[in-house]
Design a protein around this motif. Structure first.
Motif, PDB file in Angstrom:
ATOM      1  N   LYS A  51       0.988  -1.432   0.227  1.00 61.29           N
ATOM      2  CA  LYS A  51       0.291   0.125   0.244  1.00 61.29           C
ATOM      3  C   LYS A  51       1.276   1.206  -0.060  1.00 61.29           C
ATOM      4  N   GLY A  52       0.531   2.148  -1.000  1.00 61.31           N
ATOM      5  CA  GLY A  52       1.573   3.677  -0.862  1.00 61.31           C
ATOM      6  C   GLY A  52       2.708   3.003  -1.833  1.00 61.31           C
ATOM      7  N   VAL A  53       3.228   2.745  -2.067  1.00 66.34           N
ATOM      8  CA  VAL A  53       4.165   2.291  -2.624  1.00 66.34           C
ATOM      9  C   VAL A  53       4.214   1.325  -4.261  1.00 66.34           C
ATOM     10  N   GLY A  54       3.527   0.183  -3.905  1.00 66.62           N
ATOM     11  CA  GLY A  54       3.133  -0.261  -5.309  1.00 66.62           C
ATOM     12  C   GLY A  54       3.436  -1.867  -5.840  1.00 66.62           C
ATOM     13  N   LEU A  55       3.494  -2.018  -6.265  1.00 64.79           N
ATOM     14  CA  LEU A  55       5.126  -3.215  -7.090  1.00 64.79           C
ATOM     15  C   LEU A  55       6.288  -3.387  -5.924  1.00 64.79           C
ATOM     16  N   VAL A  56       7.232  -4.156  -5.820  1.00 68.62           N
ATOM     17  CA  VAL A  56       7.392  -4.513  -4.843  1.00 68.62           C
ATOM     18  C   VAL A  56       8.672  -5.646  -5.054  1.00 68.62           C
ATOM     19  N   LYS A  57       8.186  -6.860  -5.577  1.00 67.85           N
ATOM     20  CA  LYS A  57       9.230  -7.533  -5.914  1.00 67.85           C
ATOM     21  C   LYS A  57       8.245  -9.012  -7.022  1.00 67.85           C
ATOM     22  N   MET A  58       8.495  -9.360  -7.613  1.00 70.59           N
ATOM     23  CA  MET A  58       8.331 -10.201  -8.709  1.00 70.59           C
ATOM     24  C   MET A  58       9.261 -11.060  -8.485  1.00 70.59           C
TER      25      MET A  58
END
Length: 360
Positions: free
Chosen positions: A193-200
């Motif tokens: 939340k508030g950051v978006g995608l952080v890892k895939m």
């Protein structure tokens, strides 16, 4: 243009799940604000799923550069920038060193989805209104474990965790975990939340490939090296390479118009006169570049026939290069090009030609 192997293509497609925050930037033509690296302000915060909407996990913010660190494949490392924001849509651009891909993502309280994508797009143009008709849902309400939806290719996406602890170079968070059961392997994406995608994480059953958020730099718009062409007194073409910067929502034709004029002044070869305007500029579906200039392009040219021909060639090469195409349709105030020396037929286009280019 560079082509990549199938696994790399899947990685490139996955990199378009985005982390971008705030109101849309207003159009500008003077991107001069220095870049400022940022660090996460509130790492590892607990979330209450019922209190948030899906779009909270996809904040929109312009003029931000995101760098993802890759492991397992050279193309898993990529840089993300934002071309345009318009209402509930955002156009993002990912460059993994092998290709550049743009996608349009639409977000609301119920779902976030990719509505359009275009691979190998090395030029900047707005696709914000386009729609493929086959949306790819990235995250769907309710934000709860077990929420499931189908993807266009038949694979199934499921929220498999809510407060999953994930550590990336940019910080440590509690994230929503989405698992995609694909035909060639599973993909797990983590959203904060508030950051978006952080890892895939992509697991094809052999070597795992991952991309993790490393840095977020604000006031860092998209920029690229571009070649402008000018002509000298000997009616030869000269290449001039310039770094061109595009802030989010800046108008491409105006940016290029102003930089081209500055290059002409610098080289004492004003291809576009002070009062000339680029009325429109775009790549059409027929694969041809269309550029319409104001009448001052002709009335303020003051050139003989040979020099005028080289001016037209300079414009053709410059904008043909920008779009990676060889045909350019040039008009003046929406009319066929006509001067005292040159008259183009209604359907006559100009061709990119480097035969008279000399080194500066």
């Amino acid at each position: 243009m560079k082509k990549i192997i199938r696994t790399v293509g899947m990685v490139a497609a996955l990199t378009l799940l985005f982390a971008c925050g705030a109101k849309p930037a207003t159009p500008t033509v003077d991107p001069t604000t220095p870049a400022t690296p940022t660090t996460p302000s509130v790492p590892s915060t607990s979330e209450t799923p019922e209190a948030v909407s899906v779009k909270d996990y996809f904040p929109f913010e312009g003029d931000v550069e995101y760098i993802f660190e890759g492991m397992g494949n050279e193309y898993a490392t990529f840089t993300r920038t934002v071309d345009y924001i318009d209402g509930n849509r955002i156009q993002i651009r990912d460059n993994n060193g092998g290709t550049e891909i743009v996608k349009i993502i639409e977000a609301d309280d119920n779902e976030v989805k990719i509505v359009y994508s275009r691979g190998e797009t090395y030029f900047r143009e707005s696709f914000i209104k386009k729609d493929s008709g086959k949306p790819e849902i990235l995250l769907k309400a309710p934000i709860a474990k077990g929420t499931t939806w189908m993807m266009p290719d038949g694979s199934k996406s499921t929220i498999t965790g809510i407060d999953v602890v994930v550590k990336v170079p940019y910080g440590e968070y509690k994230a929503v975990e989405v698992t995609i059961d694909g035909a060639t392997g599973d993909t797990i994406n983590y959203y904060v939340k508030g950051v978006g995608l952080v890892k895939m994480v992509y697991n094809p059953g052999t070597d795992e490939v991952s991309s993790s958020l490393k840095t977020v730099t604000k006031n860092k718009p998209y920029s690229r090296l571009m070649t402008f062409y000018v002509t000298n007194s000997d009616a030869k073409l000269i290449r001039v390479n310039k770094e061109v910067t595009f802030k989010t929502n800046s108008i491409t034709r105006i940016i290029l118009q102003d930089v081209y004029k500055a290059v002409g002044t610098e080289k004492n070869s004003n291809i576009l006169s002070a009062n000339t305007k680029i009325n429109s500029l775009y790549l059409n579906d027929d694969g041809m570049v269309y550029i319409d200039l104001s009448k001052e392009f002709v009335t303020e040219m003051n050139a003989g026939s040979e020099f005028e021909a080289m001016i037209l060639q300079s414009v053709t090469n410059t904008f043909g290069d920008f779009y990676g195409e060889t045909r350019v349709m040039l008009t003046v105030d929406d009319k066929t090009y006509e001067s005292g020396h040159i008259l183009l037929d209604e359907d006559e286009y100009l061709k990119v030609d480097y035969s008279k280019v000399i080194e500066p």
